[in-house]
Enzyme design. Structure first.
Site, mmCIF file in Angstrom:
data_model
loop_
_atom_site.group_PDB
_atom_site.id
_atom_site.type_symbol
_atom_site.label_atom_id
_atom_site.label_comp_id
_atom_site.label_asym_id
_atom_site.label_seq_id
_atom_site.Cartn_x
_atom_site.Cartn_y
_atom_site.Cartn_z
ATOM 1 N N CYS A 184 0.946 -1.296 -0.113
ATOM 2 C CA CYS A 184 0.012 0.196 0.014
ATOM 3 C C CYS A 184 0.781 1.317 0.002
ATOM 4 O O CYS A 184 1.581 1.508 -0.842
ATOM 5 C CB CYS A 184 -0.892 -0.108 1.236
ATOM 6 S SG CYS A 184 -2.460 1.107 1.181
ATOM 7 N N HIS A 220 -3.820 -5.299 0.863
ATOM 8 C CA HIS A 220 -3.194 -5.735 2.206
ATOM 9 C C HIS A 220 -3.086 -7.312 2.399
ATOM 10 O O HIS A 220 -4.063 -7.913 2.732
ATOM 11 C CB HIS A 220 -3.835 -5.026 3.231
ATOM 12 C CG HIS A 220 -3.609 -3.646 3.393
ATOM 13 N ND1 HIS A 220 -2.468 -3.134 4.292
ATOM 14 C CD2 HIS A 220 -4.112 -2.610 3.069
ATOM 15 C CE1 HIS A 220 -2.514 -1.940 4.398
ATOM 16 N NE2 HIS A 220 -3.546 -1.543 3.429
ATOM 17 N N GLU A 266 -1.451 -8.993 4.172
ATOM 18 C CA GLU A 266 -1.410 -9.455 5.689
ATOM 19 C C GLU A 266 -2.741 -9.726 6.421
ATOM 20 O O GLU A 266 -2.908 -10.167 7.472
ATOM 21 C CB GLU A 266 -0.638 -8.486 6.380
ATOM 22 C CG GLU A 266 -1.235 -7.062 6.703
ATOM 23 C CD GLU A 266 -0.932 -6.090 5.773
ATOM 24 O OE1 GLU A 266 -0.783 -6.402 4.510
ATOM 25 O OE2 GLU A 266 -0.867 -4.834 5.835
#
Ligand code: XMP
Length: 532
Positions: free
Chosen positions: A106, A189, A191
């Protein structure tokens, strides 16, 4: 294990870094520049699961010369609340020129893209939520991925494609993944649990691109017990018990750490803004144990006194935290405790604007009740580097009863954050009644276990009602339920319509003060899970 951050490369720091490498039997490390993202710790956890040593670095202090001394096998630059064009984050961009494989996530992607000459501008269509991403080109970063994958995005700026960038993935609205030489970037994202194949992406980056050999992870519970035993060193510990999973896991960690020592443990449960069944959970699961004694403190009057007249959520949270602190301080003195333990999670710290302390700005989403308190004795927060699912994993390892472990999370500030406007005995009574019906029905319909968290908020809105032949006004109750893994992100749970209708009927019939019931259908982001 803790949240220590690399802030310099002095000889002492380098010596302890080398010691850490030796303990982990590796020479390879990933340097994670934490740019203030709400999710940065999830990256640490992904790498920990792979058995990869990840060192969090302060972007405001670690320069290219420091990076050379650490010689990481790879670099990850996380997301963050800053924007490259109107609030350039603190970072030495020469790090991008070192030739070390780098993954920008990002904001991290936007930072290297700008450095490499691409335009980064505010996007016409901002992207929040889950979108399909098409993979356009084969690359080791996406090895094993299907052609289309769902990814979680949360960004307002976008990168304009330039000749230098090799575009690897696109969503309908924007460039989603690209590469330039040794620099990889994803605009989403990976994660978060909402992004599919996130674990594979980190494995591809670390193993296939950076060439790191993973090392089998050790028992986290055992490490934490050892650490606690050393810290406590036979002294007494007071623990704030809520009847929820996090404080229960901490209690069990303490139990193991205190085994065979002189340490005494006391659990304190604070009554006042809780649900009716929280206290009974504490009594049932802890009240009869030999390794701790439980004290119930009724703080109802103190809570109501400080909450009187307060309508702003932040003010109410701070007022609640004040009473919570006072009660615990009094109990610390009464028990002559040398430590106070709390079930604080990394999520709580991060949302309160704490967590990995680097020079990058961290947004304060809301002040969690258990953060930012200075107690008169040292605090033990062994779960402060965990999120909900990893804390539950530790609980499973320790044999914490599953009914406790898998209870829906309940926020420390209790019903305060589920009542709009003033919290008083009347609004608390309504909120308890509504919560009771909703949770009862979820359990009766076997839906309780299928959602991660559910709650009912007493809003300030009023609805015209016609009950019998009479008319009047009744409060609007908003029900909500989410699917999540760790609370950092969440999706609206799609509860059956007939179930919602049944709950609504029961609430409007059984709780006189309620005029209408609605269901909230927003994800996190953008909405947070709790109303306040
Ligand atoms: P939000 O509402 O920020 O919540 O999306 C994420 C998770 O944290 C819980 N929560 C809290 N837990 N103290 C806590 O211990 C707090 O002050 C607090 N505020 C929110 C929330 O219930 C959800 O599970």
């Amino acid at each position: 294990m803790g949240l220590s951050i690399l802030k310099d490369t002095s000889p002492t720091t380098l010596a302890s870094f080398r010691e850490e490498l030796a303990v982990r039997q590796t020479s390879q490390v990933i340097l994670l520049f934490s740019m203030g993202s709400q999710f940065d710790h999830l990256i640490v956890q992904h790498l920990a699961k792979l058995g990869i040593y990840c060192l969090v670095a302060d972007p405001a202090r670690i320069k290219a010369t420091d990076v050379k001394k650490i010689a990481p096998a790879g670099i990850i630059v996380s997301g963050g609340p800053a924007s490259v064009h109107n609030e350039p984050p603190p970072f030495d961009a020469r790090i991008f020129d070192l030739g070390i494989p780098t993954l920008g996530i990002c904001l991290g992607f936007q930072m290297w893209a700008k450095h490499a000459g691409s335009k980064v501008t505010p996007a016409k269509t901002r992207e929040f939520g889950v979108h399909p991403m098409k993979i356009l080109k084969a690359d080791p970063l996406f090895a094993g991925f299907p052609k289309t994958t769902r990814v979680l995005q949360s960004h307002g700026d976008h990168i304009t494609a330039s000749k230098k960038l090799v575009i690897l993935g696109k969503t309908d609205n924007a460039l989603a993944a690209a590469r330039y030489k040794h620099l990889w970037g994803v605009q989403y994202h990976p994660e978060t649990t909402e992004s599919e194949h996130g674990a594979r992406l980190f494995e591809n980056f670390c193993v296939k691109i950076c060439g790191i050999a993973p090392f089998p992870a050790t028992s986290v519970a055992e490490l934490k017990i050892q650490e606690l035993r050393t810290q406590i060193s036979e002294k007494n510990v007071l623990i704030a018990l809520s009847g929820g999973s996090d404080s229960s896991v901490v209690a069990y960690l303490l139990k193991h750490a205190a085994k065979g020592t002189k340490t005494k443990i006391r659990g304190v449960y604070i009554r006042g803004i809780d649900r009716p069944d929280d206290e009974s959970f504490v009594k049932k699961y802890f009240g009869t144990q030999k390794w701790l004694d439980v004290k119930i403190v009724d703080a109802t009057d103190a809570f109501l006194k400080v909450l009187k007249g307060k309508t702003n959520m932040r003010d109410k949270r701070l007022a609640m935290r004040g009473v919570y602190t006072e009660v615990l301080e009094k109990e610390i003195r009464a028990f002559k405790a040398s430590f106070i333990a709390q079930g604080t999670l990394y999520t709580d710290l991060r949302e309160s604007g704490h967590g990995h302390k680097t020079g990058a700005r961290i947004a304060e989403i809301k002040v969690h009740h258990n953060t930012g308190i200075t107690f008169s004795v040292p605090e033990l927060a062994p779960l402060s580097d965990c999120v909900k699912d990893s804390a539950r994993d530790i609980g499973l390892e320790l044999g914490v009863p599953e009914t406790l472990l898998f209870r829906h999370p309940f926020p420390g500030p209790g019903l305060v954050v589920r009542i709009e406007g003033e919290v008083n005995s009347e609004t608390l009574k309504i909120a308890r009644a509504v919560d009771g019906i909703y949770i009862d029905e979820l359990r009766a319909s076997k839906l309780y276990e299928t959602v991660w968290q559910a709650g009912a908020t007493l809003t300030r809105s009023e609805h015209t009602v016609t009950k019998g032949d009479d008319a009047g006004m009744g409060r609007v109750v908003a029900l909500w339920a989410v699917w999540s893994v760790n609370g950092f992100t969440a999706r609206v749970a799609q509860l059956p319509y007939d179930f919602l209708e049944r709950v609504s009927r029961r609430i409007t019939n059984e709780v006189r003060e309620v005029g209408a019931v609605v269901y909230r259908i927003s994800d996190k982001p953008p909405a947070t899970i709790e109303w306040g």
